[in-house]
Design a protein around this motif. Sequence first.
Motif, PDB file in Angstrom:
ATOM      1  N   ASP A  84       0.860  -1.181   0.000  1.00  0.00           N
ATOM      2  CA  ASP A  84       0.000   0.000   0.000  1.00  0.00           C
ATOM      3  C   ASP A  84       0.900   1.236   0.000  1.00  0.00           C
ATOM      4  O   ASP A  84       1.498   1.581   1.022  1.00  0.00           O
ATOM      5  CB  ASP A  84      -0.912  -0.014   1.221  1.00  0.00           C
ATOM      6  N   GLY A  86      -0.089   4.339  -0.719  1.00  0.00           N
ATOM      7  CA  GLY A  86      -0.812   5.560  -0.414  1.00  0.00           C
ATOM      8  C   GLY A  86      -1.182   6.359  -1.654  1.00  0.00           C
ATOM      9  O   GLY A  86      -0.960   5.947  -2.793  1.00  0.00           O
ATOM     10  N   TRP A 100      -2.647   8.302   3.560  1.00  0.00           N
ATOM     11  CA  TRP A 100      -3.458   7.109   3.757  1.00  0.00           C
ATOM     12  C   TRP A 100      -4.667   7.435   4.634  1.00  0.00           C
ATOM     13  O   TRP A 100      -4.605   8.334   5.471  1.00  0.00           O
ATOM     14  CB  TRP A 100      -2.661   6.010   4.458  1.00  0.00           C
ATOM     15  N   PHE A 131       2.403  -0.874   4.451  1.00  0.00           N
ATOM     16  CA  PHE A 131       2.726   0.455   3.917  1.00  0.00           C
ATOM     17  C   PHE A 131       4.143   0.456   3.339  1.00  0.00           C
ATOM     18  O   PHE A 131       5.059  -0.165   3.887  1.00  0.00           O
ATOM     19  CB  PHE A 131       2.632   1.517   5.020  1.00  0.00           C
ATOM     20  N   PHE A 141      -1.003   9.918   7.789  1.00  0.00           N
ATOM     21  CA  PHE A 141      -1.992   8.869   8.057  1.00  0.00           C
ATOM     22  C   PHE A 141      -3.166   9.490   8.802  1.00  0.00           C
ATOM     23  O   PHE A 141      -3.017   9.936   9.950  1.00  0.00           O
ATOM     24  CB  PHE A 141      -1.381   7.756   8.907  1.00  0.00           C
TER      25      PHE A 141
END
Length: 372
Positions: A84, A86, A100, A131, A141
């Motif tokens: 991930d 973002g 995120w 991440f 985040f």
Amino acid sequence: MTDTTAWLQGQLSRRAVLAGGVVAAGGATLGAASGQADHSQHATDAGTPAPNAHSGAHGAMVTVGEVDSAGNGFDPTDMLTDWDTGTVSTLPDGRRLRSWEITAEDKEIEIAPGVMFPAWTYNGRVPGPAFRATEGDRLRFTFRNYGSHPHSMHFHGIHAARMDGVPGAGLIGPGEEFVYEFDARPFGCHLYHCHALPLKRHLHKGMYGAFVVDPDPALHAEHADIARSRLLGSPENREWQELVMVMNAFDTNFDGENEFYAANTIAHCFMKAPIRIARSRPVRIYLVNVVEFDPINSFHLHGNFFDYFDQGTTLTPTLRTVDLITQCQAQRGILEFTYRDHEPGLYMFHPHQSEFTELGWVGMFDVTEDMA
């Protein structure tokens, strides 16, 4: 739930599982390789069925049946490569910003066939999202707590005290929101987790995940080629087969001892669906240990040796040519190896705590000629 089912769940213990007894209500049991075990597979791009002789190896025990990955909302094989990165944008100073949206939520998940666990999750999965960023990126985040208890996100990295995810610095109650923002440093294989108390409960209930920061090759001229090989999306990185494994375990009857062990949550998943590896390409594993209640976990590779980068914060190995490493809780590192000189076949990996292996933390690499 019937009285009998409730009694069976109350009797579930690691000793009963090792004895080959009832695993959980719903008929999931451990069977011997002599024919008791069900070796049916689910088809994935990264996995192929293992022969029965291998599925029952190392203790002659394997869980029967299949976990409903669709019902869980996550699949352990997909998690191996599901980075991930973002949402990417550019800050006024020209730096890259990665953003995120993360939620905490209570969710019942299936950790072995027929065995349900009342988890606390990040974005509905255990482990949480993996991440990945590049050294020097700005990270943001936005964390919302939809769970029933106070939660936070504590990142193993370098950041200000107010971003630490502890009481008074990012620990929030149900229905609240907090924004963590800091720079991605140092490079390496890191961890994030909830830091609410009691810490051991929030960890073992599922609130953790991998957090990888790739080195910026421009900052490491002496090892630029190695740094580029770790930089996601670079031509050098695409030569590697990269996997992320979060070693975890589950105390299903809340007695302070784990009944199931795994990497990426599902017991025996990589025995039933071995991880396909192209023989000619090197392998890199980002390995994180978040097993609670047991002080030490380990990773042992059959038929091969690897280089190990403890914490992943160096571009040269901290251990060379080893086939076993140990990690305490929250420790992590990077493993690098190749099967270039091996014949194709199934090569096992597991911890060298035999109990962990028999209770689910074991798998196979299915080494093949180059895949299309």
